[in-house]
Design a protein around this motif. Structure first.
Motif, PDB file in Angstrom:
ATOM      1  N   GLN A 146       0.851  -1.196   0.000  1.00  0.00           N
ATOM      2  CA  GLN A 146       0.000   0.000   0.000  1.00  0.00           C
ATOM      3  C   GLN A 146       0.880   1.236   0.000  1.00  0.00           C
ATOM      4  O   GLN A 146       1.791   1.359   0.795  1.00  0.00           O
ATOM      5  N   VAL A 147       0.594   2.135  -0.951  1.00  0.00           N
ATOM      6  CA  VAL A 147       1.367   3.362  -1.038  1.00  0.00           C
ATOM      7  C   VAL A 147       0.886   4.311   0.043  1.00  0.00           C
ATOM      8  O   VAL A 147      -0.299   4.630   0.121  1.00  0.00           O
ATOM      9  N   GLN A 148       1.813   4.769   0.863  1.00  0.00           N
ATOM     10  CA  GLN A 148       1.451   5.619   1.983  1.00  0.00           C
ATOM     11  C   GLN A 148       1.548   7.100   1.664  1.00  0.00           C
ATOM     12  O   GLN A 148       0.800   7.892   2.206  1.00  0.00           O
ATOM     13  N   LEU A 149       2.527   7.447   0.826  1.00  0.00           N
ATOM     14  CA  LEU A 149       2.725   8.840   0.422  1.00  0.00           C
ATOM     15  C   LEU A 149       2.693   8.902  -1.098  1.00  0.00           C
ATOM     16  O   LEU A 149       3.452   8.193  -1.752  1.00  0.00           O
ATOM     17  N   VAL A 150       1.852   9.744  -1.645  1.00  0.00           N
ATOM     18  CA  VAL A 150       1.692   9.850  -3.095  1.00  0.00           C
ATOM     19  C   VAL A 150       2.121  11.234  -3.555  1.00  0.00           C
ATOM     20  O   VAL A 150       1.501  12.239  -3.182  1.00  0.00           O
ATOM     21  N   GLU A 151       3.168  11.253  -4.368  1.00  0.00           N
ATOM     22  CA  GLU A 151       3.709  12.517  -4.866  1.00  0.00           C
ATOM     23  C   GLU A 151       3.156  12.819  -6.251  1.00  0.00           C
ATOM     24  O   GLU A 151       2.825  11.911  -7.009  1.00  0.00           O
ATOM     25  N   SER A 152       3.123  14.104  -6.569  1.00  0.00           N
ATOM     26  CA  SER A 152       2.752  14.536  -7.914  1.00  0.00           C
ATOM     27  C   SER A 152       3.376  15.898  -8.177  1.00  0.00           C
ATOM     28  O   SER A 152       3.813  16.581  -7.243  1.00  0.00           O
ATOM     29  N   GLY A 153       3.447  16.269  -9.449  1.00  0.00           N
ATOM     30  CA  GLY A 153       3.889  17.601  -9.810  1.00  0.00           C
ATOM     31  C   GLY A 153       5.267  17.698 -10.433  1.00  0.00           C
ATOM     32  O   GLY A 153       5.691  18.773 -10.836  1.00  0.00           O
ATOM     33  N   GLY A 154       5.999  16.598 -10.508  1.00  0.00           N
ATOM     34  CA  GLY A 154       7.309  16.654 -11.138  1.00  0.00           C
ATOM     35  C   GLY A 154       7.188  16.800 -12.641  1.00  0.00           C
ATOM     36  O   GLY A 154       6.098  16.762 -13.206  1.00  0.00           O
ATOM     37  N   GLY A 155       8.341  16.990 -13.298  1.00  0.00           N
ATOM     38  CA  GLY A 155       8.331  17.114 -14.739  1.00  0.00           C
ATOM     39  C   GLY A 155       9.554  17.821 -15.254  1.00  0.00           C
ATOM     40  O   GLY A 155      10.543  18.000 -14.536  1.00  0.00           O
ATOM     41  N   LEU A 156       9.455  18.229 -16.511  1.00  0.00           N
ATOM     42  CA  LEU A 156      10.543  18.931 -17.195  1.00  0.00           C
ATOM     43  C   LEU A 156      10.226  20.419 -17.234  1.00  0.00           C
ATOM     44  O   LEU A 156       9.111  20.811 -17.627  1.00  0.00           O
ATOM     45  N   VAL A 157      11.186  21.233 -16.854  1.00  0.00           N
ATOM     46  CA  VAL A 157      10.998  22.678 -16.858  1.00  0.00           C
ATOM     47  C   VAL A 157      12.290  23.346 -17.286  1.00  0.00           C
ATOM     48  O   VAL A 157      13.381  22.807 -17.067  1.00  0.00           O
ATOM     49  N   GLN A 158      12.177  24.505 -17.893  1.00  0.00           N
ATOM     50  CA  GLN A 158      13.361  25.243 -18.323  1.00  0.00           C
ATOM     51  C   GLN A 158      13.997  25.969 -17.140  1.00  0.00           C
ATOM     52  O   GLN A 158      13.308  26.286 -16.151  1.00  0.00           O
TER      53      GLN A 158
ATOM     54  N   TYR B 286       8.061   7.521   6.888  1.00  0.00           N
ATOM     55  CA  TYR B 286       7.493   7.065   5.624  1.00  0.00           C
ATOM     56  C   TYR B 286       8.162   7.826   4.482  1.00  0.00           C
ATOM     57  O   TYR B 286       8.500   9.010   4.614  1.00  0.00           O
ATOM     58  N   TRP B 287       8.299   7.122   3.354  1.00  0.00           N
ATOM     59  CA  TRP B 287       8.867   7.729   2.148  1.00  0.00           C
ATOM     60  C   TRP B 287       7.930   7.503   0.978  1.00  0.00           C
ATOM     61  O   TRP B 287       7.314   6.449   0.866  1.00  0.00           O
ATOM     62  N   GLY B 288       7.863   8.497   0.094  1.00  0.00           N
ATOM     63  CA  GLY B 288       7.173   8.315  -1.162  1.00  0.00           C
ATOM     64  C   GLY B 288       8.067   7.603  -2.162  1.00  0.00           C
ATOM     65  O   GLY B 288       9.245   7.328  -1.895  1.00  0.00           O
ATOM     66  N   ARG B 289       7.511   7.317  -3.333  1.00  0.00           N
ATOM     67  CA  ARG B 289       8.272   6.596  -4.356  1.00  0.00           C
ATOM     68  C   ARG B 289       9.155   7.516  -5.176  1.00  0.00           C
ATOM     69  O   ARG B 289      10.007   7.061  -5.929  1.00  0.00           O
ATOM     70  N   GLY B 290       8.955   8.807  -5.065  1.00  0.00           N
ATOM     71  CA  GLY B 290       9.788   9.764  -5.778  1.00  0.00           C
ATOM     72  C   GLY B 290       9.138  10.285  -7.046  1.00  0.00           C
ATOM     73  O   GLY B 290       8.377   9.586  -7.708  1.00  0.00           O
ATOM     74  N   THR B 291       9.457  11.521  -7.360  1.00  0.00           N
ATOM     75  CA  THR B 291       8.999  12.141  -8.601  1.00  0.00           C
ATOM     76  C   THR B 291      10.175  12.863  -9.244  1.00  0.00           C
ATOM     77  O   THR B 291      10.935  13.556  -8.567  1.00  0.00           O
ATOM     78  N   GLN B 292      10.335  12.682 -10.533  1.00  0.00           N
ATOM     79  CA  GLN B 292      11.490  13.235 -11.239  1.00  0.00           C
ATOM     80  C   GLN B 292      11.263  14.710 -11.554  1.00  0.00           C
ATOM     81  O   GLN B 292      10.215  15.088 -12.094  1.00  0.00           O
ATOM     82  N   VAL B 293      12.249  15.515 -11.237  1.00  0.00           N
ATOM     83  CA  VAL B 293      12.285  16.927 -11.632  1.00  0.00           C
ATOM     84  C   VAL B 293      13.511  17.122 -12.505  1.00  0.00           C
ATOM     85  O   VAL B 293      14.631  16.831 -12.085  1.00  0.00           O
ATOM     86  N   THR B 294      13.290  17.607 -13.717  1.00  0.00           N
ATOM     87  CA  THR B 294      14.382  17.850 -14.658  1.00  0.00           C
ATOM     88  C   THR B 294      14.334  19.308 -15.085  1.00  0.00           C
ATOM     89  O   THR B 294      13.306  19.776 -15.585  1.00  0.00           O
ATOM     90  N   VAL B 295      15.447  20.000 -14.872  1.00  0.00           N
ATOM     91  CA  VAL B 295      15.556  21.408 -15.261  1.00  0.00           C
ATOM     92  C   VAL B 295      16.561  21.475 -16.398  1.00  0.00           C
ATOM     93  O   VAL B 295      17.764  21.272 -16.203  1.00  0.00           O
ATOM     94  N   SER B 296      16.057  21.772 -17.568  1.00  0.00           N
ATOM     95  CA  SER B 296      16.912  21.754 -18.750  1.00  0.00           C
ATOM     96  C   SER B 296      16.289  22.585 -19.858  1.00  0.00           C
ATOM     97  O   SER B 296      15.077  22.662 -19.986  1.00  0.00           O
ATOM     98  N   SER B 297      17.163  23.197 -20.648  1.00  0.00           N
ATOM     99  CA  SER B 297      16.679  23.940 -21.808  1.00  0.00           C
ATOM    100  C   SER B 297      16.681  23.063 -23.052  1.00  0.00           C
ATOM    101  O   SER B 297      16.294  23.509 -24.134  1.00  0.00           O
TER     102      SER B 297
END
Length: 116
Positions: free
Chosen positions: A1-13, A105-116
């Protein structure tokens, strides 16, 4: 069972913004501190920001002035507003929570990429 659910990561300049969210399951009781850590390959996981149930905050030096942590206790949710993002902010961001009984408790992680 996932205890912590992350959202909002992604690719941004560089210079852009992202907002991460993390919702804790209702099965987690008596949450005290919630926060965010991040990790890049080959490096240890490091603290980004932490907030207690009393709204006391702690930030890594790299996050001060650019990131803001907040939480909604009624929703057991923590947010991380990230502004002025830099390529060195690229990492997997993990949500973290501890309880008054010292369970962690730890979430599964969400990737944040900062790149042009």
């Amino acid at each position: 069972q996932v205890q912590l659910v992350e959202s909002g990561g992604g690719l941004v300049q560089p210079g852009g913004t992202l907002r991460l969210s993390c919702a804790a399951a209702r099965s987690i009781f008596s949450i005290n501190a919630m926060g965010w850590y991040r990790q890049t390959p080959g490096k240890q996981r490091e603290l980004v920001a932490l907030i207690t149930s009393g709204a006391n905050t702690n930030y890594a030096d790299s996050a001060k002035g650019r990131f803001t942590i907040s939480r909604d206790n009624a929703k057991n949710t923590v947010y991380l507003q990230m502004n002025s993002l830099k390529p060195e902010d690229t990492a997997v961001y993990y949500c973290y929570a501890t309880t008054t009984t010292y369970r962690a408790y730890w979430g599964r992680g969400t990737q944040v990429t900062v790149s042009s």
